[in-house]
Every structure is written in structure tokens, then in C-alpha cells.
Design a protein around this motif. Sequence first.
Motif, mmCIF file in Angstrom:
data_model
loop_
_atom_site.group_PDB
_atom_site.id
_atom_site.type_symbol
_atom_site.label_atom_id
_atom_site.label_comp_id
_atom_site.label_asym_id
_atom_site.label_seq_id
_atom_site.Cartn_x
_atom_site.Cartn_y
_atom_site.Cartn_z
ATOM 1 N N PRO A 50 96.909 4.489 84.326
ATOM 2 C CA PRO A 50 95.948 5.570 84.050
ATOM 3 C C PRO A 50 95.478 6.228 85.340
ATOM 4 C CG PRO A 50 94.891 3.434 83.816
ATOM 5 C CD PRO A 50 96.347 3.158 84.040
ATOM 6 N N HIS A 74 99.954 3.204 76.943
ATOM 7 C CA HIS A 74 99.900 4.633 77.236
ATOM 8 C C HIS A 74 100.980 5.429 76.500
ATOM 9 C CE1 HIS A 74 96.935 3.664 80.249
ATOM 10 N NE2 HIS A 74 97.775 2.815 80.803
ATOM 11 N N GLU A 77 100.776 9.381 75.466
ATOM 12 C CA GLU A 77 99.858 10.097 76.341
ATOM 13 C C GLU A 77 100.630 11.082 77.233
ATOM 14 O OE1 GLU A 77 97.215 7.645 78.607
ATOM 15 O OE2 GLU A 77 96.745 6.348 76.895
#
Length: 344
Positions: A50, A74, A77
Amino acid sequence: MNPQNNRTRVIVLLVAVLVLGAVGTGAVLYAADRTARRDQPQSGGPAVTPGNVSLQAPSAGRQLLFRNMAWGPHRDEITTVPADHPDGPRTASGTQCLRFHAAAGTGICLQAEHGALEDTYRAVVLDDHLHQRRSFPAAGIPTRARVSPSGHLAAWTVFVSGDSYAGTNFSTRTSIVDVRDWNLRENLEDFAVIKDGRPYQAHDVNIWGVTFADDNTFYATLATSGQTHLVRGDLAARTLTTLHDNVECPSLSPDGTRIAYKKRVPGLSPDAPWRLYVLDLATGAETATAEQRNIDDQALWSDDGTLLYALPGDYGADLWTVPADGSGAARLVTKAAVAPAYLG
């Protein structure tokens, strides 16, 4: 009552209870294992961490953004990598999109909202920090998205019925919004169609795959009577004018002279009918790229001479590249990625 029959019934009941218990336990363990595998990076997959992701053009180095398809926390994303190192570690934004595109500090993100009985969908306009500016209900499954070079216009296409372009039993809805005043053209099928130089009306018109030239002119696919056509759209005049046949999911080159597109090639399987072509808008000349596999994507121009597109892969989709002039060969760019956009 026969005692032997009673004992038999009891034994059968006990066996049934044990079998059902074993099946239930197995189902729980299988679901837990699937969840664990989903939330952990797949062996050999790209590293994803992130961080801060911006839609502004970077001060140093071009960036490539896309929907991350690698299994793990993730997945789905929007992530970013240096454009010159696309297979390197990815920075994840925390914003999930099924389809995505961005330009000049504006993003369009097509999302699913999971309900108790069914999923619904929405189109979300993002600012340069990937925060929501405004959202619009989407009438079906997301499939295409584009932002104009200025960042002022965003377009999206969804399947209203059906879930594939391969057959004929589908219907689409394509919308364009101006993010400066939120003027929404909810359905481009409401525009007047000029086909072969004459006004045209039909109940089976479908439009999809917008690509922008500027803040008024765009190109898209129009389908009617079993045929597809490249159309030039005029937002101010609310018109769609046919230019060339057998063009799907057009993508305008940065210099505005060519269209990359999916072409149905006679003799190919109905389930895999498309090859990647480039159309010269001035001459009408068509060039087949060196990519020989079926393409079901709206290609993106990496520059004036190179195309980027998705093909099925181990994680769902991978990004590939090929020269636009028919030379060279297709080459893998990065795995576990789809819906790309370049910044800078």
C-alpha cells in the motif's frame, strides 16, 4: 415392530448424520482454504504494497496504472508502477475498480456494490488523489472506460443484458459526463445517427467503447443489423456519423491519425473472432498487428507507435504490447493486470 428393523434404521440414521457432518466440515475447510489462498499473494506473483497513488502527471518518470489482478489483500485495487519498469513492485491505492482509466488528474472507476440478493454497479469519478468526486448508477456489468486527454470528460460502457461481445444477444449502455458541470449524456443511443451519409434509425442500435479526440469529438463502435461501424461523435451536435465498417472498441492514437481496434476476421471461431488492427483515418487503410491471438479488449496506445492490451492469464489477465505498424512480435509487459492508463 421388528427389533432388527429398528436397529437397521438407527444404524442408517447414524451413518447419514456422520456423512452429512463430514460433508459440512469439508465444505467449511474448503471455503476457508479458498479464502486463505485469496488473501495471500500467489506464489511467484508480483509484490504489492500500500502507498500513495496520484493521478497527476509525475514530476519524474512516466507511470503506468492498472487494476491489480494478483491474489492477495490488494486484488482489484488500482496500482502504479514506473512505466519503464512495469514488472516491478506495485504501489496499491486502496481503491478497487472493475474498469478504470485516467488522464490529467481525473479518473473513472467502475465498481460493483455487493448486495444481499444481487450486485449493482456504479461509475465513480475520481479526483487526483483517487477520492470520489461524484458517482452515477450504472445499468449493468462494467466493460469499458475512458477519460479525455484534458481530464474534462469521462465515458463508460456497461452490459445491460448479456456479458460478451462475441455473440449477438447483448445490449450495452454508454454514457459520457463532463466533470466541469456534471452534464451527463446518459445514453449515447439518444444521439442522431448518420449512416452512409443519411439519417438512420433502428431499434437495435448499440454503442460502446468511447475514445476521445478532444472535449467535443470522440469515436466509438455502433452496432446495428448484425454489423459494427466506427462512428465519430459530436457532443455539441449530439450526432454519430459512421466512418468505417467492422470496427469494435476503437482507441485513438495520441497524434489523432489512427484507430486501434478489434476486427472480426472471417473464418475464425465465433467464440474468438477478433484480431488487433490499426486503421488510418485519412486513407482508410487497415494494418494487421503481429498479435495473432484473440483480442477482447480496448487497446491503449503507449505512444504513437505501440499498443498495450490485456489477454487472459493465470491471475485473470496480463498486459501485452505490440507495434502498431504490423512489425515485430507481441511481448508480455506485466502479469496480473488489466485496465491500464499512462500518466506523464
